[in-house]
Design a protein around this motif. Sequence first.
Motif, PDB file in Angstrom:
ATOM      1  N   ASP A  59       2.069 -60.512 -22.895  1.00  0.00           N
ATOM      2  CA  ASP A  59       1.079 -59.793 -22.082  1.00  0.00           C
ATOM      3  C   ASP A  59       1.740 -58.666 -21.301  1.00  0.00           C
ATOM      4  O   ASP A  59       1.193 -57.575 -21.190  1.00  0.00           O
ATOM      5  CB  ASP A  59       0.428 -60.751 -21.071  1.00  0.00           C
ATOM      6  CG  ASP A  59      -0.733 -61.488 -21.714  1.00  0.00           C
ATOM      7  OD1 ASP A  59      -0.945 -61.293 -22.930  1.00  0.00           O
ATOM      8  OD2 ASP A  59      -1.412 -62.247 -21.001  1.00  0.00           O
ATOM      9  N   GLN A  62       2.472 -55.789 -23.686  1.00  0.00           N
ATOM     10  CA  GLN A  62       1.232 -55.246 -24.263  1.00  0.00           C
ATOM     11  C   GLN A  62       0.369 -54.521 -23.244  1.00  0.00           C
ATOM     12  O   GLN A  62      -0.219 -53.498 -23.526  1.00  0.00           O
ATOM     13  CB  GLN A  62       0.397 -56.405 -24.839  1.00  0.00           C
ATOM     14  CG  GLN A  62       1.030 -57.082 -26.025  1.00  0.00           C
ATOM     15  CD  GLN A  62       0.615 -56.426 -27.324  1.00  0.00           C
ATOM     16  OE1 GLN A  62      -0.568 -56.213 -27.558  1.00  0.00           O
ATOM     17  NE2 GLN A  62       1.574 -56.082 -28.149  1.00  0.00           N
ATOM     18  N   LYS A  63       0.293 -55.101 -22.014  1.00  0.00           N
ATOM     19  CA  LYS A  63      -0.749 -54.590 -21.116  1.00  0.00           C
ATOM     20  C   LYS A  63      -0.281 -54.232 -19.713  1.00  0.00           C
ATOM     21  O   LYS A  63      -1.022 -53.636 -18.949  1.00  0.00           O
ATOM     22  CB  LYS A  63      -1.828 -55.683 -20.953  1.00  0.00           C
ATOM     23  CG  LYS A  63      -2.521 -56.053 -22.223  1.00  0.00           C
ATOM     24  CD  LYS A  63      -3.681 -56.989 -21.967  1.00  0.00           C
ATOM     25  CE  LYS A  63      -3.194 -58.402 -21.698  1.00  0.00           C
ATOM     26  NZ  LYS A  63      -4.214 -59.424 -21.760  1.00  0.00           N
ATOM     27  N   GLU A  64       0.924 -54.687 -19.317  1.00  0.00           N
ATOM     28  CA  GLU A  64       1.191 -54.650 -17.882  1.00  0.00           C
ATOM     29  C   GLU A  64       2.318 -53.722 -17.449  1.00  0.00           C
ATOM     30  O   GLU A  64       2.689 -53.713 -16.277  1.00  0.00           O
ATOM     31  CB  GLU A  64       1.487 -56.083 -17.389  1.00  0.00           C
ATOM     32  CG  GLU A  64       0.290 -57.000 -17.540  1.00  0.00           C
ATOM     33  CD  GLU A  64       0.606 -58.453 -17.242  1.00  0.00           C
ATOM     34  OE1 GLU A  64       1.753 -58.761 -16.855  1.00  0.00           O
ATOM     35  OE2 GLU A  64      -0.298 -59.283 -17.405  1.00  0.00           O
TER      36      GLU A  64
END
Length: 426
Positions: A59, A62-64
């Motif tokens: 995560d 990918q996103k943070e």
Amino acid sequence: MKLNSPRGTADIYGEDIKYRDFITGCARKLFHTFGYNEIITPAFEHTELFSRGIGEGTDIVQKEMYTFRDRKGRSLTLRPEGTAPVVRAILEKNLLSQKVPLKLFYIGNMFRYERPQKGRMREFWQVGVESSGPDNPLMDAEVIWLLNLFFNNLGFRDLNLLVNSMGCPDCRMDYVVYLKEYLKGNLPGLCAECRSRYEKNPLRIFDCKVPECKKIMEDAPKIGGYLCGTCREHFLKVQGYLNELGIDYRIKHNLVRGFDYYTRTVFEVVSGKLESAQNALGGGGRYDNLISQFGGPDTPAIGFAVGIDRTAMLMKQSGIGYKDPLKGPRFYMVSLDEGSYDYALKILRVLRETGAASDINYTVRSIKTELKNALRNGYDYMIIIGENEAADRTVTLKSLDTHKQSIMKFEDFNDEILKITGNGRS
Ligand code: HAM
């Protein structure tokens, strides 16, 4: 122009600074006891360090991540965690040639683009340790002991220490086959994100907070049942040492932590008093392959990080106080006229050079106004200098607690201040 701080960031001041100083002070002292030295790494690194180190499918990657290009077009990322940067520094500076085990600790701000909530920030602070060298389970127990003792020293008594083993890549590969087999039948019940995790990184489904996914994961096969002989033996030894040390812990079979670098022992300290999405105060584990994955020698390692902001928040919430190393009486000098400033400066010099926290009025005002000001700002003593004191070379010292006032000769003032502050050398 917007004058508010960016979402998920905070200004830290006042009492919060006292909590942080207490937490970092306890960390420095305790980490020193366990043989750790401090390292400071940059707040940003080449993006690749994190995408390769933490794992493309996580995560965080990918996103943070806060990723940006600098003026030369290089991709840089504000560090979301401290382990990969420490490993980078170890390899770049060849620190393993100097000392093994190499024990390093850090205190720094980290950045993750998460949805801000109570206890979850986009800029937050961590203290952490990383120990490289031995793969002896004694080191795992020592690092877990250190984390546990740290929270004890801060004054916590009701935290839960959770421990698990994630195995080595070999046993994990076997386990993932069984996990996927189990999940296959449950795919329609998983959230969209977990369905995509199924292919890329099924272990991450354990971290999902969606109730339906959590329910499905409760019955999923546990990695503990699939550990190879060496990993099982390692984990049993860790538990044995923890028992020997009298550490209270619980094995949580589905603790898998959100970074790809972990191998074998993983652990977390959680509090029942924090909301479940961010109830972890600290966590860590072994990462036996990260150093070699970055091209370094085959060197096992283990570490943890603790969230300072979350820890301070829970201390306050639980009524746990802090010891203030800066605590001591504070003095307020009041010069009653411009002409007395020369003499007042001499007194201020004695105060500050004997280590007494002290201030002076920079504007001449009435004694009544100054007294009110001193009380409002929490000073313990007021020193009043007027024409008489300047002419006689005396000092008038007034306790704002007892309201007692004493007059002494300037020559005696130094000793009097040392007596009050206890700052004299023994
Ligand atoms: P982590 O579990 O991601 O581990 O973070 C450690 C701690 O940092 C968490 O338990 C939490 O207290 C705090 N934390 C994480 N994210 C936030 C946030 N958004 N806001 C406030 N606090 C947060 C690591 O970072 C690993 N590098 C630990 C490690 C060291 N493993 C091996 N060595």
